[in-house]
Design an enzyme around this catalytic site. Structure first.
Site, PDB file in Angstrom:
ATOM      1  N   PHE A 112      -1.495  -0.304  -3.152  1.00  0.00           N
ATOM      2  CA  PHE A 112      -2.497  -1.202  -2.570  1.00  0.00           C
ATOM      3  C   PHE A 112      -2.333  -2.640  -3.047  1.00  0.00           C
ATOM      4  CE2 PHE A 112      -4.528  -0.470  -6.633  1.00  0.00           C
ATOM      5  CZ  PHE A 112      -5.320  -1.589  -6.859  1.00  0.00           C
ATOM      6  N   LYS A 113      -1.635  -2.838  -4.162  1.00  0.00           N
ATOM      7  CA  LYS A 113      -1.454  -4.195  -4.679  1.00  0.00           C
ATOM      8  C   LYS A 113      -0.706  -5.097  -3.686  1.00  0.00           C
ATOM      9  CE  LYS A 113      -3.066  -2.588  -8.605  1.00  0.00           C
ATOM     10  NZ  LYS A 113      -2.405  -2.596  -9.888  1.00  0.00           N
ATOM     11  N   ASP A 114       0.057  -4.485  -2.769  1.00  0.00           N
ATOM     12  CA  ASP A 114       0.803  -5.283  -1.791  1.00  0.00           C
ATOM     13  C   ASP A 114      -0.121  -6.114  -0.905  1.00  0.00           C
ATOM     14  OD1 ASP A 114       3.445  -4.528  -2.458  1.00  0.00           O
ATOM     15  OD2 ASP A 114       3.233  -2.648  -1.361  1.00  0.00           O
ATOM     16  N   THR A 145       1.086  -3.249 -10.225  1.00  0.00           N
ATOM     17  CA  THR A 145       0.995  -4.699 -10.060  1.00  0.00           C
ATOM     18  C   THR A 145       2.349  -5.364 -10.239  1.00  0.00           C
ATOM     19  OG1 THR A 145      -1.328  -4.877 -10.689  1.00  0.00           O
ATOM     20  CG2 THR A 145       0.036  -6.817 -11.052  1.00  0.00           C
TER      21      THR A 145
END
Length: 467
Positions: A112-114, A145
């Site tokens: 989800f960090k993208d 991250t």
């Protein structure tokens, strides 16, 4: 739009400066002076928008006139129209009646960090080019991250990237995603310690940047950077609109260690999105669960688990919630956190009960994690990564109203954590996507350093390319 510190003693800044600053000079985190608020009618009008169009509606008030609207739209189109492998960007998968997983792992590094870091790289490049400025990115990662930051920022002409990760405490896939990316400006440092040790070094370095000799400044990619939080607000609106919002309320379960992703959901609610419940899903490193369930904030020893991205005991972004719970009194937050560094603390009962109106929490151990992976696969032939499994288990344990859709944030692809899948007993082996199929054949490059701040700072001072 102006931004203020959660500790009340740093000057207010505009968006560009907040983007580059990271921690405030008083050690606090920046938050907007005021939040935009959208009516139900306005949110309803966003149905049918593409993800990048929705992102512009939600995020533009935070950027305001710091970046011309047409330039910001272009960055969003490049981020969400190109970098993600699914046209829906954040597709929803149904597990049961009113139970969903929102897949946030369709970006280039499968996490989800993208969503934030693909955009952050473009924002940094834009602002630094305009200012003709060079910065050093220093970040700590518990696994995801780091690779997302490197992927998002590796083409930036005006940055050097130094990512600290805990040595031998991330999965092999996570490590290789960071250490196999080539570039003169990319440096991976494996610290003989845990994530909290890495995070402490980053915070200390932002507090005193003299080791850089005044020739450059540090920029943050961790979720202390406001732009990270800003970008994560969008997918709460996206999920709600896909499932009948804003005309019905939603509940979200969020696997979280540093509190950034769930804080974005809290902001979405404050901005007008109907959200009835936010579930804080943690592993054995359960400081957030202990606070939310019993009003006791206490740092214990960090444990290594099957969900390493949540092996965090000092949840940096929790400070942003405490700031709101204390009526935006920065000095009260500063005093509370200084006391928390010495031992367990609690907040006034009425403040804690106010938080409990929205938040629930649960802590899931490794056995519960693997049981959930197996259970969901047996029911749906759908494979969860361990972090998302914790989110699903917490959602099922804490759900208040079955009539309200419960959406678990699917934070990572299961192929990043094959050991957890293997331990679950599932007869399926997660495979990496095509663009990563040769990951284990790529050459790695990283430096192992002791858990020693001067050693890490000396390495950075020596290796950033403009020295």
């Amino acid at each position: 739009m102006r931004y203020i510190s959660t500790r009340g003693e740093a000057p207010a800044l505009g968006f560009e400066d907040v983007l580059l600053t990271g921690l405030a000079t008083d050690g606090g985190l920046y938050v907007p002076e005021s939040l935009p608020h959208f009516s139900l009618e306005e949110i309803r009008s966003w149905r049918g928008l593409s993800y990048s169009e929705l992102a512009f509606k939600v995020m533009h008030p935070f950027v305001d006139d710091a970046i011309p609207a047409e330039d910001f739209r272009r960055m969003l189109d490049e981020t969400y129209g190109v970098a993600f492998a699914h046209k829906a960007v954040a597709p929803l998968v149904q597990l049961d009646t009113n139970e969903w997983v929102m897949e946030l792992f369709r970006g280039p590094t499968l996490a989800f960090k993208d969503f934030a870091l693909q955009l952050l790289g473009r924002l940094l490049d834009y602002v630094l080019e305009k200012r003709k400025q060079h910065v050093v990115i220093m970040g700590a990662t518990s696994g995801d991250t780091g690779s997302a930051a490197i992927e998002g920022c590796r083409r930036c002409e005006h940055v050097d990237i130094f990512i600290l990760h805990p040595h031998e405490r991330v999965s092999e896939v996570q490590r290789r995603q960071m250490t196999t990316v080539k570039g003169d400006n990319i440096h991976n440092i494996a610290v003989r310690g845990n994530f909290d040790d890495c995070q402490r070094m980053v915070k200390a370095s932002f507090g005193d940047q003299s080791f850089l000799g005044g020739k450059t400044q540090l920029a943050a990619v961790n979720s202390i950077n406001w732009a990270r939080i800003m970008a994560q607000i969008v997918y709460y609106f996206h999920a709600s609109l896909a499932l009948g919002g804003p005309d019905r309320s939603m509940a979200f379960s969020v696997p979280t260690g540093n509190f950034g992703d769930i804080f974005a959901g809290y902001l979405a609610k404050k901005m007008g999105l109907p959200i009835s419940q936010l579930v804080i899903a943690t592993n054995r490193n359960d400081i957030l669960h202990r606070f939310m369930s019993g009003n006791r904030y206490e740092q214990l020893n960090l444990e290594h688990t099957l969900s390493p991205s949540m092996d965090i005991m000092v949840s940096s972004n929790f400070e942003r919630l405490l700031f709101d719970l204390h009526g935006r009194d920065g000095l009260a937050v500063k005093e509370l956190l200084e006391n928390a560094a010495k031992g367990p603390v609690s907040i006034e009962d009425y403040r804690w009960r106010h938080a409990r109106k929205l938040f629930d929490s649960d802590a899931v151990d490794d056995e519960g994690t693997t049981d959930t992976i197996r259970e969901v696969f047996d029911q749906n032939e759908y494979l969860l990564d361990p972090h998302t499994a914790i989110g699903v288990r917490a959602a099922r344990n804490c759900r208040r109203d079955p009539a309200i859709p419960m959406i678990t944030l699917g934070t990572a692809h299961p192929a990043k954590f094959p050991d957890a899948v293997l331990r679950s007993g599932v007869k399926a082996e997660p495979s990496l996507p095509v663009h990563m199929s040769d990951l284990f054949e790529r050459e790695e490059q990283y430096t192992v350093l002791d858990n020693d701040l001067p050693a890490v700072q000396g390495f950075i001072a020596k290796h950033w390319k403009n020295t």
